[in-house]
Design a protein around this motif. Structure first.
Motif, PDB file in Angstrom:
ATOM      1  N   ASP A  60      42.513 100.689  53.987  1.00 58.68           N
ATOM      2  CA  ASP A  60      41.703  99.746  54.808  1.00 58.68           C
ATOM      3  C   ASP A  60      40.533  99.125  54.394  1.00 58.68           C
ATOM      4  O   ASP A  60      40.404  97.695  55.397  1.00 58.68           O
ATOM      5  CB  ASP A  60      41.423 100.543  55.717  1.00 58.68           C
ATOM      6  CG  ASP A  60      41.996 101.400  56.842  1.00 58.68           C
ATOM      7  OD1 ASP A  60      43.506 100.703  56.323  1.00 58.68           O
ATOM      8  OD2 ASP A  60      42.493 102.667  57.867  1.00 58.68           O
ATOM      9  N   ARG A  80      44.631 105.956  52.632  1.00 56.54           N
ATOM     10  CA  ARG A  80      43.914 104.856  53.686  1.00 56.54           C
ATOM     11  C   ARG A  80      43.129 104.266  54.086  1.00 56.54           C
ATOM     12  O   ARG A  80      42.883 103.278  54.946  1.00 56.54           O
ATOM     13  CB  ARG A  80      44.146 105.620  55.173  1.00 56.54           C
ATOM     14  CG  ARG A  80      46.285 106.429  55.597  1.00 56.54           C
ATOM     15  CD  ARG A  80      46.375 106.932  56.863  1.00 56.54           C
ATOM     16  NE  ARG A  80      45.797 107.952  57.748  1.00 56.54           N
ATOM     17  CZ  ARG A  80      45.741 109.085  57.618  1.00 56.54           C
ATOM     18  NH1 ARG A  80      47.256 109.250  57.227  1.00 56.54           N
ATOM     19  NH2 ARG A  80      45.500 109.805  58.431  1.00 56.54           N
ATOM     20  N   GLU A 116      44.830 110.644  53.927  1.00 55.85           N
ATOM     21  CA  GLU A 116      43.826 109.707  54.490  1.00 55.85           C
ATOM     22  C   GLU A 116      42.522 109.145  53.396  1.00 55.85           C
ATOM     23  O   GLU A 116      43.065 107.928  53.923  1.00 55.85           O
ATOM     24  CB  GLU A 116      42.478 111.170  55.123  1.00 55.85           C
ATOM     25  CG  GLU A 116      41.053 110.591  55.693  1.00 55.85           C
ATOM     26  CD  GLU A 116      41.637 109.281  57.349  1.00 55.85           C
ATOM     27  OE1 GLU A 116      40.738 108.783  57.411  1.00 55.85           O
ATOM     28  OE2 GLU A 116      42.797 110.090  57.744  1.00 55.85           O
ATOM     29  N   ARG A 138      52.386 103.453  55.122  1.00 52.86           N
ATOM     30  CA  ARG A 138      50.592 103.991  55.489  1.00 52.86           C
ATOM     31  C   ARG A 138      50.513 105.395  56.193  1.00 52.86           C
ATOM     32  O   ARG A 138      49.669 105.595  56.151  1.00 52.86           O
ATOM     33  CB  ARG A 138      49.152 102.740  56.348  1.00 52.86           C
ATOM     34  CG  ARG A 138      48.370 102.715  56.579  1.00 52.86           C
ATOM     35  CD  ARG A 138      47.755 102.413  57.643  1.00 52.86           C
ATOM     36  NE  ARG A 138      46.205 102.658  57.962  1.00 52.86           N
ATOM     37  CZ  ARG A 138      45.785 103.213  58.404  1.00 52.86           C
ATOM     38  NH1 ARG A 138      46.390 103.815  59.376  1.00 52.86           N
ATOM     39  NH2 ARG A 138      44.119 103.245  58.737  1.00 52.86           N
ATOM     40  N   GLU A 139      51.455 104.988  57.344  1.00 50.83           N
ATOM     41  CA  GLU A 139      51.169 106.429  57.884  1.00 50.83           C
ATOM     42  C   GLU A 139      50.935 107.899  56.991  1.00 50.83           C
ATOM     43  O   GLU A 139      50.559 108.865  57.547  1.00 50.83           O
ATOM     44  CB  GLU A 139      51.750 106.689  59.230  1.00 50.83           C
ATOM     45  CG  GLU A 139      51.787 105.823  60.132  1.00 50.83           C
ATOM     46  CD  GLU A 139      50.699 105.975  60.612  1.00 50.83           C
ATOM     47  OE1 GLU A 139      49.652 106.735  61.196  1.00 50.83           O
ATOM     48  OE2 GLU A 139      49.416 104.130  60.563  1.00 50.83           O
TER      49      GLU A 139
END
Length: 295
Positions: free
Chosen positions: A289, A285, A282, A277-278
C-alpha cells in the motif's frame, strides 16, 4: 536421497582440509564416525564421492556436484537462522521484493525509505533482477512483491501501474547524432559504445535489442558505475543508453547530450505485482500500500 547438515559440513571440511582425518577434526567428529558418514553418503548416492590416496582425499565429479549444492544449502541455512533470530528481537515482518533496474533508478528507493522509517519493526530484502525473472518468482512464492515492466508475462498476477520506464541515448556534447532529427536506437547501436558490466539487467535488454537489429554492440569499455559511464561518454570514448533518471542525473553534472529513444521497446510502463494482495501477510500488505496508494 537424504543428507543432514552434519554430513554436508563434514564433506566440505574434508575437501578443504584435504583428508578425512583433518576434516573430521574440523567438525569435531571422531575419525570412525566421519568415515561411516562418508560411506553412508556414497551408498545413498550410489557412486564414490571421494578419491582416496596416500596424499589425502579429493572430490570425484559426483563429489564436486555435492560440494556445490552443500555450499548453497549451508549458506541458505545460515541466512534462515539470521532472519529468524531477528524475529526473536522484535522484528514483525520481512518483506521479500525484487525490482528491475528502472524502478531502482527512480522512485522505489524513496518510497521504501519512507515506509521503513514509519515501520521500524519491518525489514525489506530488496534485490535487483530483470523483469523476466520477477513474474515467475512471484508465481512460485519466492517473493512477496515485484516491480517490473508490463511487457513481461504478468498473467495470473495482480498488478498496478507504478511509473514509466524510458530509455535515453547519451552522446558527447555537440555530437552529430544528438542533432539528428528522428535518431533512434539503430543509429546509437552502430556507434562505438560505452556499457555497464555484464549481468546488468538494462545492459542485457540493450544487447538483446541490438542483436535483433543485427548490430552487436561495439564496446570500447564496460564499467560498473553510472557515473563512470558518463565520464567515458563526456570524454568522447563512445555513446550509451541509460534509464531516463540516470541520464538526467549525469547530464546535470557532465558535458553530455541526451535524447529519448523513439523505439517502442524503450518506453514501457512499470507495474507493482503480487500473486494476491489478500494472501499477503499484514506487513507485506502495508509495504504494498505504501507503493500503490490506490490498490
Amino acid at each position: 536421497m537424504r543428507f543432514d547438515l552434519v554430513d554436508l559440513k563434514l564433506f566440505l571440511a574434508i575437501l578443504e582440509a584435504g583428508s578425512i582425518t583433518a576434516g573430521a577434526a574440523r567438525v569435531n567428529l571422531a575419525l570412525a564416525s566421519a568415515s561411516a558418514r562418508v560411506r553412508g553418503m556414497e551408498e545413498t548416492v550410489g557412486t564414490p564421492l571421494l578419491v582416496r590416496s596416500r596424499s589425502g582425499a579429493g572430490a570425484t565429479p559426483a563429489g564436486e556436484a555435492l560440494a556445490h549444492h552443500a555450499r548453497l544449502v549451508l549458506q541458505q541455512t545460515e541466512r534462515m537462522r539470521g532472519e529468524l533470530s531477528r524475529y526473536g528481537k522484535g522484528l514483525k515482518g520481512h518483506v521479500r521484493m525484487w525490482s528491475n533496474t528502472a524502478a531502482l533508478s527512480t522512485r522505489l528507493p524513496g518510497d521504501l525509505a519512507r515506509f521503513l522509517a514509519q515501520h521500524p519493526d519491518v525489514d525489506v530484502d530488496l534485490e535487483e533482477r530483470p523483469s523476466r525473472e520477477i513474474a515467475p518468482a512471484l508465481r512460485q512464492g519466492l517473493i512477496h512483491m515485484g516491480v517490473l515492466s508490463d511487457v513481461g508475462d504478468t498473467a495470473g498476477l495482480e498488478t498496478r501501474p507504478y511509473g514509466e520506464d524510458r530509455l535515453m541515448a547519451m552522446t558527447p556534447a555537440g555530437h552529430p547524432l544528438a542533432q539528428k532529427a528522428g535518431a533512434d536506437f539503430a543509429d546509437v547501436a552502430a556507434l562505438p559504445f560505452v556499457g555497464l558490466t555484464s549481468g546488468n539487467a538494462i545492459q542485457h535488454l540493450i544487447e538483446r535489442q541490438a542483436a535483433q537489429l543485427g548490430l552487436p554492440l561495439k564496446y570500447r569499455v564496460r564499467v560498473n558505475r553510472i557515473e563512470a559511464v558518463g565520464e567515458m561518454v563526456q570524454a568522447g570514448v563512445g555513446v550509451t543508453v541509460l534509464p531516463a533518471a540516470d541520464a538526467h542525473r549525469v547530464a546535470e553534472r557532465m558535458d553530455v547530450a541526451t535524447f529519448p529513444l523513439p523505439d517502442a521497446w524503450a518506453r514501457r510502463t512499470l507495474v507493482v505485482a503480487v500473486r494476491s494482495r489478500e494472501a499477503l501477510p499484514e506487513f507485506a500488505r502495508q509495504a504494498l500500500d505504501a507503493l500503490c496508494w490506490e490498490w
